[in-house]
Enzyme design. Structure first.
Site, PDB file in Angstrom:
ATOM      1  CE  LYS A  29       7.201   5.488   5.658  1.00 37.31           C
ATOM      2  NZ  LYS A  29       6.849   6.614   6.182  1.00 37.31           N
ATOM      3  CD  GLU A  86      -0.782  -0.644   3.342  1.00 36.32           C
ATOM      4  OE1 GLU A  86      -1.856   0.639   3.727  1.00 36.32           O
ATOM      5  OE2 GLU A  86      -0.702  -0.966   4.106  1.00 36.32           O
TER       6      GLU A  86
HETATM    7  S1  IVH Z   1       1.848   1.393   8.785  1.00 35.14           S
HETATM    8  C1  IVH Z   1       3.498  -0.951  12.484  1.00 35.14           C
HETATM    9  N1  IVH Z   1       1.139   1.934   6.373  1.00 35.14           N
HETATM   10  O1  IVH Z   1       4.546   5.812   8.166  1.00 35.14           O
HETATM   11  C2  IVH Z   1       4.425   0.419  11.751  1.00 35.14           C
HETATM   12  N2  IVH Z   1       2.280   3.507   7.884  1.00 35.14           N
HETATM   13  O2  IVH Z   1       7.397   5.131   9.474  1.00 35.14           O
HETATM   14  C3  IVH Z   1       2.333   1.380  11.478  1.00 35.14           C
HETATM   15  N3  IVH Z   1       2.212   5.924   7.295  1.00 35.14           N
HETATM   16  O3  IVH Z   1       3.929   5.982  11.395  1.00 35.14           O
HETATM   17  C4  IVH Z   1       3.036   1.741  10.328  1.00 35.14           C
HETATM   18  N4  IVH Z   1       1.560   5.574   5.674  1.00 35.14           N
HETATM   19  O4  IVH Z   1       2.703   7.895   9.837  1.00 35.14           O
HETATM   20  C5  IVH Z   1       1.809   2.535   7.584  1.00 35.14           C
HETATM   21  N5  IVH Z   1       0.053   2.717   4.591  1.00 35.14           N
HETATM   22  C6  IVH Z   1       1.002   2.880   5.716  1.00 35.14           C
HETATM   23  C7  IVH Z   1       1.052   4.109   6.043  1.00 35.14           C
HETATM   24  C8  IVH Z   1       2.082   4.491   7.084  1.00 35.14           C
HETATM   25  C9  IVH Z   1       1.891   6.144   5.932  1.00 35.14           C
HETATM   26  C10 IVH Z   1       3.666   6.411   8.548  1.00 35.14           C
HETATM   27  C11 IVH Z   1       2.697   6.290   9.598  1.00 35.14           C
HETATM   28  C12 IVH Z   1       3.874   5.707  10.121  1.00 35.14           C
HETATM   29  C13 IVH Z   1       5.464   5.809   9.614  1.00 35.14           C
HETATM   30  C14 IVH Z   1       6.173   4.485   9.674  1.00 35.14           C
END
Ligand code: IVH
Length: 676
Positions: A116, A114
């Site tokens: 980021k 997905e």
């Molecule tokens: S999963 C287990 N999915 O990236 C960690 N994070 O560097 C949970 N973020 O703190 C994050 N898009 O602020 C996840 N599709 C996405 C994301 C995402 C942006 C950010 C989020 C997180 C940071 C991690």
């Protein structure tokens, strides 16, 4: 860098990173870009890996940034809000995959990929279907209650309803049950779309206010201020990516389905049955990311099966089962190792920074343009400075900023030369212009000729470097003199008009191959006046090594047979010029190896050969070189001064002439005996 220097650099980096961290996370006013900041953090990380005993528990590498402000109520997260490990290159991504596969060797892994989103992580709690609390990540354990501000975001549902069908009846039942009785926690990213960000900045410009740096910080700033009217005016958005509550979901993909069914947006996504499909998704998104309405900085790839994901566990603050596969940064940091003047087609003197090689957007960068003297003054860049560089679609990147806080005091100021560094001619800076120019009309062509001579067959023999390419490389600022050829990279060449990946590779290979060179060819390549191929061979045979030749005197040179006084003077003058010595140093430093010359008895001094017809054991060129090595001369026509005519297969008219005037004729066998 020794340990003491590393310690000093580590301390400086920590100080500067902490300060930027504060500006970024607390003030929401970064003074350098995310990419440059990442690059500094990466440098610190690398240094700490090299000297692990210098790691301290308060190093910025040891914690996730983001400190809860005092102005909001604190919220303790039920389940820690984690962060993600970053990778930038395919190899690193594959290493991650191999590492996790080793931990679960019998498990066939599938993934979910997905976007980021470059926003701000948020946790949302719904009780009996009603949005009751939203909080920031904070330090991962304790965040801030920003419910009022989040309520202003229209893409965050205020109460949960089931909008869509579920693929699994069990999950639907459980979701319904929990909506009615229990709590659901959903996590995702608050962000500001690109056009909304531009609008905010336009408005601020009108009002004479300072402009926001990027959508991410504007979104964060809007959420972390007390007046919810501000948040409401900011056109913020929310994308969900995680469901924390157990609703019976077995995969990460199902979490996205549930989120959508409950009325949340999720970004572009893809189920990937293997790692190759995940890589394809990353590549596809990378190509179209500029067209998305919001900023993303990579793709998140997670192990799809939640049981396996949990089994893989957490290291520090990051889960092993997910990774942020980032897109190459457009900015990075590196060190200016030297500033060198390049002369363009019009005689303009352009200072070029030679950089410690660094990868930017996947390409190895070794130089950045400094444009002119005024630009050097504006940036206040010195040799030895750590700088931020940026590629803006140009072949050669720009230096954006000097990180002055990383100075050690050993940096050197650059001085514009008073003469042209190529021809020593006069340089002028016309009134009102920013550039100096060399006024010697021949200057640039001399330089081109010198490089052509250097790479020619009798010199370094670099195939594929014709005059057109040499001119192009000079004009692009990639080479100033022949010594620069050895630090060219694929990345320098690929963006150029006449090159593609293959021809760039070929040229780099040819340059690499040329680095192992015989002493005589090396001497020839230097282009010393009056030193042609024969003299170069004579010098190589007399001295045997380049060091000995360098240290010789005019007297010794003149005593060598075949070397007259004029040649001796010219050679000596050449080696007395400091610029020539620096030129040689640069060549040696870039890995050129000058072979030692085996000293043979020069038994053919003053003997002249003429070759005709095809030889069996040697090529014509090899025969000539051998004669010259032994001190003999090779002539192309037969005369009474000829000592031997060597005949091979099908000899030409030279054979007839030799017979006519009575010159000694020998066959290949006899010739081989002589040159043995
Ligand atoms: S999963 C287990 N999915 O990236 C960690 N994070 O560097 C949970 N973020 O703190 C994050 N898009 O602020 C996840 N599709 C996405 C994301 C995402 C942006 C950010 C989020 C997180 C940071 C991690």
């Amino acid at each position: 860098m020794n340990k003491q220097e590393a310690q000093k650099r580590i301390e400086q980096l920590r100080r500067i990173i902490n300060q930027h961290n504060y500006s970024y996370h607390v003030l929401d006013k970064p003074d350098i870009s995310d990419a440059a900041f990442d690059s500094l953090k990466h440098e610190l990380y690398k240094l700490e890996q090299e000297y692990p005993d210098l790691i301290t528990s308060d190093s910025p590498t040891q914690r996730v940034s983001g400190k809860a402000l005092d102005k909001f109520e604190k919220v303790k997260h039920k389940k820690r809000m984690l962060s993600l490990e970053d990778v930038f290159y395919l190899e690193e991504f594959e290493v991650w995959q191999e590492r996790i596969q080793k931990l679960v060797p019998n498990q066939k892994l599938d993934y979910f990929a997905e976007l980021k989103i470059d926003g701000f992580a948020i946790s949302l709690i719904y009780k009996k279907g009603i949005f009751i609390q939203g909080s920031t990540r904070g330090d991962g354990q304790i965040g801030e209650d920003v419910t009022q501000n989040l309520k202003t975001i229209s893409s965050i549902p205020l109460n949960l309803e089931i909008y869509d069908k579920f693929s699994s009846g069990d999950i639907e039942k459980k979701v319904k049950e929990i909506i009615e009785k229990g709590k659901i926690e959903i996590r995702g990213e608050v962000y500001m779309a690109k056009d909304a960000f531009e609008e905010v900045n336009k408005e601020r410009e009108k009002q004479g206010l300072s402009l926001y740096a990027n959508p991410r910080n504007t979104a964060a700033g809007s959420i972390r201020q007390l007046d919810s009217k501000v948040a409401a005016s900011r056109k913020l958005n929310f994308l969900a990516y995680d469901i924390i509550t157990d609703l019976g979901q077995e995969t990460h993909q199902q979490e996205h389905e549930i989120a959508r069914a409950l009325g949340f947006s999720t970004g572009m996504e893809s189920y990937c049955k293997n790692i190759n499909e995940a890589i394809s998704f990353w590549e596809k998104v990378g190509k179209t990311r500029d067209k998305l309405p919001y900023q993303i900085d990579g793709v998140v790839i997670s192990v799809n099966n939640n049981t396996v994901f949990n089994k893989l566990g957490v290291v520090g603050k990051t889960p092993r089962g997910a990774i942020a596969f980032k897109f190459p940064a457009k900015e990075t940091t590196t060190v200016v190792e030297d500033i060198v003047i390049q002369i363009g087609r019009t005689g303009a003197l352009t200072p070029v920074a030679h950089l410690k090689p660094v990868r930017l957007e996947g390409i190895l960068i070794t130089r950045a343009t400094l444009h002119n003297e005024d630009e050097i003054k504006r940036l206040d860049v010195k040799i030895g400075d750590t700088v931020i560089i940026q590629r803006a679609g140009d072949v050669i990147p720009d230096i954006v900023k000097v990180i002055k806080k990383l100075r050690t005091g050993k940096e050197k100021r650059f001085q514009m030369p008073e003469q042209c560094p190529i021809c020593n001619g006069k340089i002028v800076r016309p009134k009102g212009e920013v550039v100096y120019r060399c006024v010697n009309k021949n200057c640039n062509s001399i330089q081109k000729q010198q490089i052509t001579h250097f790479v020619s067959k009798k010199g370094f023999e670099i195939n594929g470097l014709g005059p057109k390419i040499i001119e192009q490389l000079i004009n692009e600022g990639l080479i100033v003199d022949s010594s620069c050829l050895f630090s060219l990279t694929r990345g320098d060449l690929i963006p150029l008009d006449r090159f593609d990946k293959k021809s760039a590779d070929n040229l780099i290979k040819a340059v690499e191959k040329s680095k192992n060179i015989s002493l005589s060819k090396f001497i020839f390549a230097l282009g010393i006046r009056h030193v042609g191929e024969e003299t170069a061979i004579a010098l190589a045979h007399y001295f045997g090594s380049f060091d000995k030749l360098k240290k010789t005197s005019t007297e010794e040179l003149s005593s060598i047979e075949d070397v007259g006084e004029i040649v001796a003077k010219s050679v000596n003058q050449w080696f007395n010029n400091i610029k020539n010595n620096q030129f040689i140093d640069r060549i040696i430093k870039s890995g050129v190896i000058i072979q030692k010359q085996k000293l043979v008895k020069r038994k053919l001094i003053n003997i002249t050969f003429v070759l005709t017809g095809e030889l069996d054991k040697l090529t014509r060129e090899e025969a000539k070189t051998r004669i010259r090595e032994l001190g003999g001369n090779v002539s192309s026509s037969v005369s009474t001064k000829t000592d031997f005519v060597v005949i091979g297969k099908e000899p030409g008219s030279k054979y007839d002439k030799a017979k006519k005037i009575g010159v000694k004729i020998i066959n290949e066998k006899e010739f081989l005996k002589i040159i043995k």
